[in-house]
Design an enzyme around this catalytic site. Structure first.
Site, PDB file in Angstrom:
ATOM      1  N   GLU A   1     104.944 -35.791   8.724  1.00 44.63           N
ATOM      2  CA  GLU A   1     104.235 -35.491   7.474  1.00 44.63           C
ATOM      3  C   GLU A   1     104.383 -34.007   7.109  1.00 44.63           C
ATOM      4  O   GLU A   1     103.414 -33.342   6.749  1.00 44.63           O
ATOM      5  CB  GLU A   1     102.740 -35.814   7.618  1.00 44.63           C
ATOM      6  CG  GLU A   1     102.421 -37.233   8.052  1.00 44.63           C
ATOM      7  CD  GLU A   1     100.933 -37.533   8.116  1.00 44.63           C
ATOM      8  OE1 GLU A   1     100.585 -38.524   8.762  1.00 44.63           O
ATOM      9  OE2 GLU A   1     100.141 -36.776   7.509  1.00 44.63           O
TER      10      GLU A   1
ATOM     11  N   ASN B   1     100.099 -40.383  16.434  1.00 47.15           N
ATOM     12  CA  ASN B   1     100.442 -39.406  15.407  1.00 47.15           C
ATOM     13  C   ASN B   1      99.266 -38.472  15.141  1.00 47.15           C
ATOM     14  O   ASN B   1      98.121 -38.921  15.064  1.00 47.15           O
ATOM     15  CB  ASN B   1     100.783 -40.198  14.126  1.00 47.15           C
ATOM     16  CG  ASN B   1     101.335 -39.356  12.996  1.00 47.15           C
ATOM     17  OD1 ASN B   1     102.292 -38.614  13.176  1.00 47.15           O
ATOM     18  ND2 ASN B   1     100.716 -39.452  11.827  1.00 47.15           N
TER      19      ASN B   1
END
Ligand code: G3I
Length: 367
Positions: A284, A219
């Protein structure tokens, strides 16, 4: 994707080309507690989670546990709008093991229980990162009290402690977070300095042993479009796959800024990682702006959210789309970027912004 979706896909593709923003909407009052159960279980067809469910997508939010415990409207919205949640902070090493050998799973367990009660999935964030590490660990490494062999053992223990504790309760883990720097090189952290580049493969193998069912993600931010950093991840993932490392997903954080414009090539980027056999997720997403907010910025913001969501919906294996907080009342942005903010779907009074409407309309197109 179901038949009707072909039409939706055509619309999404054409939108992908034009990126037309949605019309502004008036703010609405929070959902009354009375109708909560129906709304929670997606009974209210007008929520993001109900629309996402129809589109076969997990729509999620980062959850601030202090807000969840102290703000009833916040709690209602988390339950009503999202079918996936991520711990904004309480699953990070510094929060779980502030004192060496003493594990505090309390707040994270509370989030997992909340998610279960509200029919939500849980994304795990994050097993390995260079930030939010406990002081005893970083000071021990800096002083030399903790040498490389011990550091490796501590990391292994941490992965088994945390992924083992939540075994079977996490559908996607951010195993390794932000391991490549903005220069496209492996980030210069205590992990690289003390353990060498092999630490990345190690944490994936340990996480897979600790929870064989969880999808394991790498990520990072600034990897949503086609750029040198995303290219570096493409090469890294190709190598990890070649080495038979159990990596299953590529997570694109999606911290955007209206003032920077948006890279319209997110779909091409997602598709190339999927071609490597990975699933993908936006993990996010928020779109900040230089304050004060105004209508042109709010509409550009809506476009930013839509570009990423459309790429996810048009891709074959983009499984979740998570916003990093959903209301301007609780956001990491103003504290990190002076003079910036208003990054979320709802304003500080939980009023719907054009971005919320754009996300809803885009989801409706896909369902
Ligand atoms: O828990 C301590 C508390 O004990 C102390 O009293 C308080 C006062 O200093 O600080 C609390 O820690 C704060 C923590 O959030 C929990 O609230 C840290 O100071 C603060 O720096 C930390 O900020 C988080 C940040 O990561 C840390 O880098 C943000 O809330 C969180 O949104 C942000 O999330 C990251 C993702 O994990 C990874 N990608 C980027 C994203 C944004 O930076």
């Amino acid at each position: 994707m179901v038949a009707g979706a072909a039409v939706a896909a055509a619309v999404l593709v054409s939108l992908n080309a034009t990126g037309a923003p949605a019309a502004p909407v008036a703010s609405v009052a929070p959902v009354a507690a009375a109708g909560q159960d129906a709304a929670v279980q997606g009974g209210n067809a007008d929520t993001l989670r109900a629309l996402a469910k129809r589109a076969g997508l997990k729509i999620g939010t980062a959850v601030d546990m202090s807000a969840l415990n102290n703000d009833a409207t916040y709690k209602d919205r988390v339950a009503a709008e999202f079918n996936s949640v991520t711990a904004e902070n309480v699953m990070k090493w510094s929060e779980i093991e502030p004192t060496r050998g003493v594990l505090n799973f309390g707040p994270a367990d509370q989030l997992v229980a909340f998610a279960k009660a509200n029919g939500q999935s849980v994304r795990g964030h994050t097993l390995l990162w260079h930030s939010q590490l406990p002081g005893w660990l970083t000071e021990g490494v800096a002083s030399g009290d903790i040498d490389s062999a011990e550091l490796r053992q501590l990391l292994k223990q941490h992965v088994f402690d945390v992924a083992g504790h939540f075994r079977g309760k996490i559908y996607q883990w951010d195993v390794a977070n932000e391991v490549i720097g903005d220069n496209g090189q492996l980030r210069d952290t205590i992990w690289l300095q003390k353990l060498g580049p092999g630490y990345i493969a190690d944490v994936f193998r340990w996480a897979h042993q600790a929870d064989p069912k969880a999808k394991l993600y790498i990520n990072d931010y600034n990897v949503e479009g086609l750029n040198a950093k995303a290219d570096a991840y493409y090469e890294l993932v190709k190598q990890l796959k070649a080495d038979r490392v159990p990596i299953h997903g590529f997570g694109m954080q999606g911290h955007l800024g209206v003032q920077f414009g948006f890279d319209g090539r997110a779909l091409q980027n997602v598709q190339r990682f999927e071609a490597l056999g990975l699933e993908t997720s936006f993990t996010e997403v928020d779109v900040r702006m230089l304050m004060p907010a105004d209508n042109p910025k709010l509409h550009a913001q809506a476009n930013g959210y839509s570009i990423l969501l459309r790429a996810c919906l048009l891709a074959k294996k983009c499984t979740s789309f998570t916003v990093w907080g959903f209301t301007d009342k609780y956001s990491w942005v103003p504290g990190f970027f002076t003079g910036q903010g208003a990054a979320n779907l709802l304003d500080e009074n939980f009023g719907q912004k054009p971005a919320y409407q754009a996300v809803k309309e885009t989801l409706a197109l896909a369902g």
